[in-house]
Enzyme design. Structure first.
Site, mmCIF file in Angstrom:
data_model
loop_
_atom_site.group_PDB
_atom_site.id
_atom_site.type_symbol
_atom_site.label_atom_id
_atom_site.label_comp_id
_atom_site.label_asym_id
_atom_site.label_seq_id
_atom_site.Cartn_x
_atom_site.Cartn_y
_atom_site.Cartn_z
ATOM 1 N N TYR A 45 0.827 -1.208 0.000
ATOM 2 C CA TYR A 45 0.000 0.000 0.000
ATOM 3 C C TYR A 45 0.867 1.266 0.000
ATOM 4 O O TYR A 45 0.451 2.318 0.474
ATOM 5 C CB TYR A 45 -0.942 0.020 1.219
ATOM 6 C CG TYR A 45 -2.018 -1.059 1.238
ATOM 7 C CD1 TYR A 45 -2.162 -1.977 0.203
ATOM 8 C CD2 TYR A 45 -2.907 -1.149 2.301
ATOM 9 C CE1 TYR A 45 -3.141 -2.956 0.230
ATOM 10 C CE2 TYR A 45 -3.897 -2.118 2.340
ATOM 11 C CZ TYR A 45 -4.000 -3.025 1.306
ATOM 12 O OH TYR A 45 -4.980 -3.994 1.344
ATOM 13 N N ASP A 75 -1.442 -17.810 2.883
ATOM 14 C CA ASP A 75 -2.609 -18.658 2.607
ATOM 15 C C ASP A 75 -2.800 -19.685 3.725
ATOM 16 O O ASP A 75 -3.916 -19.925 4.201
ATOM 17 C CB ASP A 75 -2.518 -19.304 1.209
ATOM 18 C CG ASP A 75 -1.120 -19.809 0.853
ATOM 19 O OD1 ASP A 75 -0.203 -19.711 1.683
ATOM 20 O OD2 ASP A 75 -0.960 -20.314 -0.283
ATOM 21 N N ASP A 102 -9.486 -8.963 8.642
ATOM 22 C CA ASP A 102 -10.922 -9.153 8.401
ATOM 23 C C ASP A 102 -11.336 -10.586 8.761
ATOM 24 O O ASP A 102 -12.447 -10.813 9.237
ATOM 25 C CB ASP A 102 -11.311 -8.818 6.949
ATOM 26 C CG ASP A 102 -11.938 -7.421 6.839
ATOM 27 O OD1 ASP A 102 -11.454 -6.493 7.524
ATOM 28 O OD2 ASP A 102 -12.925 -7.257 6.073
ATOM 29 N N ASP A 136 -4.096 -6.571 6.270
ATOM 30 C CA ASP A 136 -5.440 -6.043 6.006
ATOM 31 C C ASP A 136 -6.426 -7.195 5.846
ATOM 32 O O ASP A 136 -7.497 -7.219 6.452
ATOM 33 C CB ASP A 136 -5.385 -5.175 4.737
ATOM 34 C CG ASP A 136 -6.687 -4.471 4.440
ATOM 35 O OD1 ASP A 136 -7.529 -4.343 5.362
ATOM 36 O OD2 ASP A 136 -6.874 -4.038 3.287
ATOM 37 N N LYS A 163 4.730 -14.620 1.750
ATOM 38 C CA LYS A 163 4.368 -15.518 0.645
ATOM 39 C C LYS A 163 5.647 -15.706 -0.151
ATOM 40 O O LYS A 163 5.729 -15.423 -1.345
ATOM 41 C CB LYS A 163 3.237 -14.873 -0.177
ATOM 42 C CG LYS A 163 2.701 -15.743 -1.282
ATOM 43 C CD LYS A 163 1.998 -17.012 -0.789
ATOM 44 C CE LYS A 163 1.660 -17.887 -2.000
ATOM 45 N NZ LYS A 163 1.155 -19.215 -1.604
HETATM 46 C C1 IPM Z 1 -8.629 -1.113 7.122
HETATM 47 C C2 IPM Z 1 -9.296 -0.632 5.887
HETATM 48 C C3 IPM Z 1 -8.405 0.346 5.161
HETATM 49 C C4 IPM Z 1 -7.066 -0.316 4.952
HETATM 50 C C5 IPM Z 1 -8.952 0.843 3.841
HETATM 51 C C6 IPM Z 1 -10.274 1.511 4.034
HETATM 52 C C7 IPM Z 1 -7.982 1.709 3.092
HETATM 53 O O1 IPM Z 1 -9.647 -1.715 5.082
HETATM 54 O O2 IPM Z 1 -8.294 -0.271 7.975
HETATM 55 O O3 IPM Z 1 -8.418 -2.316 7.282
HETATM 56 O O4 IPM Z 1 -6.935 -1.217 4.136
HETATM 57 O O5 IPM Z 1 -6.118 0.061 5.603
HETATM 58 MN MN MN Z 2 -9.292 -3.641 5.996
#
Ligand code: IPM
Ligand code: MN
Length: 347
Positions: free
Chosen positions: A135, A218, A246, A242, A185
């Site tokens: 990023y 993975d 999630d 990231d 990876k």
């Molecule tokens: C998070 C979000 C952000 C990120 C996005 C909204 C840019 O997904 O904080 O996890 O990837 O950092």
């Molecule tokens: Mn995120």
């Protein structure tokens, strides 16, 4: 009495709802535990962009620099402003400008919350590299709109950047169960990820009291679901972290519980605290957003500011509420009711 200046950026959608809720809890904590919080609210958001053409003013970063910490709700109103514009105009520049290189995300089940897994006793601390990697924002597009169009987006991994995030992870592991999972990876990405693995091995020799395992991302994703109890501290790059966080949010019952801290460990600039979830425009201002992720992030903020007792009590209060079933079923309790239950338990 100690006083801390906090920049509040509620942002968009439910960001506004949950920031207000968390602020109520934090102000109660300040009153009850003998310190002061001076909040200054900034309207920087997609609405602000629609009005001014910018997500924050030109001197926004300099304005924030003077604060002890930042509490942010959520950024994004994709129907009106592309996410690639709004995030790159507010959230991401703050993380980078203030060298908040460690994004810390705890994943465990609060009492009373039912996750999707059979496993209940996991306690994972994900540490995501937050300023470079995939990023970094290095890239470009040429021949735009033609059949010859090319898009390039380059990951940037620096020795300083990789070493500091891993070191931070090792230090965290020392204060916990002494286990560290380093995520790459390197079987497929033979430059940056092999580099990361090498630095992991170098530091492992220095932290011989920490048990280190290198995983491919993975496999680690599967492990977070199949054997989450086997994990303690997980350190990953920006993109991998990231995605993994999630999964972490999912196994802890959902994004309503996933807290996060963007930390500048050197304290050369303010750190920022925000829930993992986004602005959820579909349920904005209906009073039904779960504020727990933001309240938890607020507790992490108190901890970072040195108010450890208050931070612990805020988490105990959240746990007392969820143990009674408050805020544990999506849509059952209103934002206000969850906030009130946490405030009532905050003694
Ligand atoms: C998070 C979000 C952000 C990120 C996005 C909204 C840019 O997904 O904080 O996890 O990837 O950092
Ligand atoms: Mn995120």
């Amino acid at each position: 009495m100690k006083s801390y200046s906090i920049a509040l950026i509620p942002g968009d959608g439910i960001g506004r709802d949950v920031t207000a809720a968390a602020w109520t809890v934090l102000e109660t904590a300040a009153r009850n535990f003998g310190f002061a919080l001076a909040g200054a609210e900034f309207p920087w958001s997609c609405r602000f962009f629609k009005d001014t053409g910018r997500m924050m003013p030109d001197d926004g970063i300099e304005t924030l620099r003077g604060f002890d910490a930042i509490l942010l709700g959520a950024v994004g109103w994709p129907a009106e402003v592309p996410d690639s514009v709004s995030l790159h105009g507010l959230l991401l520049p703050i993380r980078k400008a203030f060298v908040q290189y460690a994004n810390i995300r705890p994943h465990r089940l609060l009492p009373g919350v039912t996750g999707p897994l059979r496993a209940e006793n996991f306690d994972i601390l994900c540490i995501r590299e937050n300023t470079e990697g995939e990023y970094s924002g290095a890239g470009g597009r040429v021949h735009q709109g033609t059949l010859d169009e090319v898009a390039v987006e380059t990951s940037i991994f620096t020795r300083a950047g990789v070493e500091r995030i891993l070191r931070f992870g090792f230090e965290q592991a020392r204060t916990r169960r002494g286990k560290l999972a380093s995520v790459t990876k390197s079987n497929a990405q033979k430059y940056s990820m092999v580099f990361w693995d090498e630095i992991t091995r170098k530091l492992a020799a220095e932290y011989s009291d920490v048990a280190v395992t290198s995983y491919h991302v993975d496999a680690l994703a599967a492990r977070m679901i199949m054997a989450p109890e086997s994990l303690d501290v997980v350190v990953a790059s920006n993109l991998f972290g990231d995605i993994l966080t999630d999964i972490g949010a999912a196994i802890q019952g959902g994004l309503g519980y996933a807290a996060s801290a963007n930390i500048n460990p050197d304290r050369s600039a303010p750190s920022m605290f925000e829930p993992v979830h986004g602005s959820a425009p579909d349920i904005a201002h209906l009073g039904i957003a779960n504020p727990i992720a933001t309240i938890w992030s607020g507790a992490m903020m108190l901890d970072h500011l040195g108010e450890k007792v208050a931070a612990g009590r805020v988490m105990k209060a959240v746990e007392a509420a969820t143990a009674r079933g408050i805020g544990t079923i999506p849509g059952k309790d209103r934002t206000e009711a969850i906030t009130a239950a946490v405030v009532a338990a905050l003694t």
